[in-house]
Design a protein around this motif. Structure first.
Motif, PDB file in Angstrom:
ATOM      1  N   ARG A   3       0.812  -1.225   0.000  1.00  0.00           N
ATOM      2  CA  ARG A   3       0.000   0.000   0.000  1.00  0.00           C
ATOM      3  C   ARG A   3       0.848   1.278   0.000  1.00  0.00           C
ATOM      4  N   ASP A   7       0.458   4.010  -2.952  1.00  0.00           N
ATOM      5  CA  ASP A   7       0.089   5.398  -2.670  1.00  0.00           C
ATOM      6  C   ASP A   7       1.112   6.373  -3.250  1.00  0.00           C
ATOM      7  N   GLU A   8       2.386   6.053  -3.127  1.00  0.00           N
ATOM      8  CA  GLU A   8       3.433   6.917  -3.679  1.00  0.00           C
ATOM      9  C   GLU A   8       3.369   6.956  -5.206  1.00  0.00           C
ATOM     10  N   VAL A  10       0.672   6.434  -7.095  1.00  0.00           N
ATOM     11  CA  VAL A  10      -0.531   7.189  -7.479  1.00  0.00           C
ATOM     12  C   VAL A  10      -0.259   8.682  -7.371  1.00  0.00           C
ATOM     13  N   THR A  11       0.345   9.101  -6.283  1.00  0.00           N
ATOM     14  CA  THR A  11       0.675  10.513  -6.088  1.00  0.00           C
ATOM     15  C   THR A  11       1.640  11.002  -7.160  1.00  0.00           C
ATOM     16  N   ALA A  12       2.653  10.208  -7.474  1.00  0.00           N
ATOM     17  CA  ALA A  12       3.638  10.598  -8.484  1.00  0.00           C
ATOM     18  C   ALA A  12       3.010  10.692  -9.874  1.00  0.00           C
ATOM     19  N   LEU A  14      -0.218  11.110 -10.697  1.00  0.00           N
ATOM     20  CA  LEU A  14      -1.164  12.224 -10.778  1.00  0.00           C
ATOM     21  C   LEU A  14      -0.433  13.563 -10.783  1.00  0.00           C
ATOM     22  N   GLY A  15       0.605  13.671  -9.990  1.00  0.00           N
ATOM     23  CA  GLY A  15       1.377  14.906  -9.955  1.00  0.00           C
ATOM     24  C   GLY A  15       2.034  15.215 -11.287  1.00  0.00           C
ATOM     25  N   ASN A  31       2.781   7.717 -18.475  1.00  0.00           N
ATOM     26  CA  ASN A  31       2.305   7.316 -17.150  1.00  0.00           C
ATOM     27  C   ASN A  31       1.317   6.153 -17.233  1.00  0.00           C
ATOM     28  N   LEU A  49      -5.318   4.239  -8.670  1.00  0.00           N
ATOM     29  CA  LEU A  49      -5.040   5.370  -9.535  1.00  0.00           C
ATOM     30  C   LEU A  49      -6.317   5.871 -10.197  1.00  0.00           C
ATOM     31  N   ALA A  52      -8.506   7.749  -7.686  1.00  0.00           N
ATOM     32  CA  ALA A  52      -7.976   9.082  -7.406  1.00  0.00           C
ATOM     33  C   ALA A  52      -8.099   9.984  -8.632  1.00  0.00           C
ATOM     34  N   ARG A  56     -10.085  13.499  -8.836  1.00  0.00           N
ATOM     35  CA  ARG A  56      -9.408  14.741  -9.250  1.00  0.00           C
ATOM     36  C   ARG A  56     -10.105  15.368 -10.446  1.00  0.00           C
TER      37      ARG A  56
END
Length: 119
Positions: A3, A7-8, A10-12, A14-15, A31, A49, A52, A56
Motif C-alpha cells: 500500500r 500510494d506513492e 498514485v501521487t507521483a 497524478l502529480g 504514465n 489510480l 484518485a 481529481r
C-alpha cells in the motif's frame, strides 16, 4: 504491504500527469504505460489510480480547470487503450458530462446563435 508503494506511485503519476498549466499528451501516455507495466507486480495500482484520477477530474471539472481535465481524460483514455480500464468507466464519464452540459443554463452566445438561426 504494498500500500505505501501504491500510494506513492498514485501521487507521483497524478502529480506528473495532471498539469493545470499545459495539456501533456506524451506524459499521459508514458504514465499510463508505466501503470499498466507495474500492474502485475502491484495489482491494485490501477484501481487506486483510477479512483484518485476520477476524483481529481470531478474536482477540476467543478473548478473549471480545463487543462487538468483534458490531462485526466487523456490519462483515462490511454489506460483504456492499454487495457487497464474498462470501457464502462469512460461511457459513464461521457454520460455525466453530457448530463452536466444539458443542465447548464444557456449562455448569451448560445441564445444569440439560436435566435439568429430562427430568423
Amino acid at each position: 504491504r504494498q500500500r505505501p508503494m501504491v500510494d506513492e506511485m498514485v501521487t507521483a503519476v497524478l502529480g506528473a500527469a495532471l498539469s493545470e498549466e499545459h495539456v501533456l499528451p506524451q506524459i499521459a501516455l508514458t504514465n499510463a504505460a508505466l501503470v499498466r507495466a507495474l500492474s502485475p507486480a502491484a495489482p491494485h495500482l490501477a484501481a487506486f489510480l483510477v479512483e484518485a484520477l476520477v476524483s481529481r477530474f470531478e474536482d477540476d471539472y467543478a473548478a473549471r480547470r480545463s487543462n487538468a481535465c483534458a490531462n485526466a481524460v487523456l490519462l483515462l483514455s490511454h489506460l483504456y487503450n492499454l487495457g487497464a480500464v474498462h470501457c464502462s468507466l469512460l461511457y459513464a464519464l461521457v454520460r455525466r458530462l453530457i448530463a452536466a452540459a444539458h443542465s447548464q443554463p444557456p449562455t448569451a452566445a448560445a441564445a444569440t446563435a439560436s435566435y439568429g438561426s430562427a430568423a
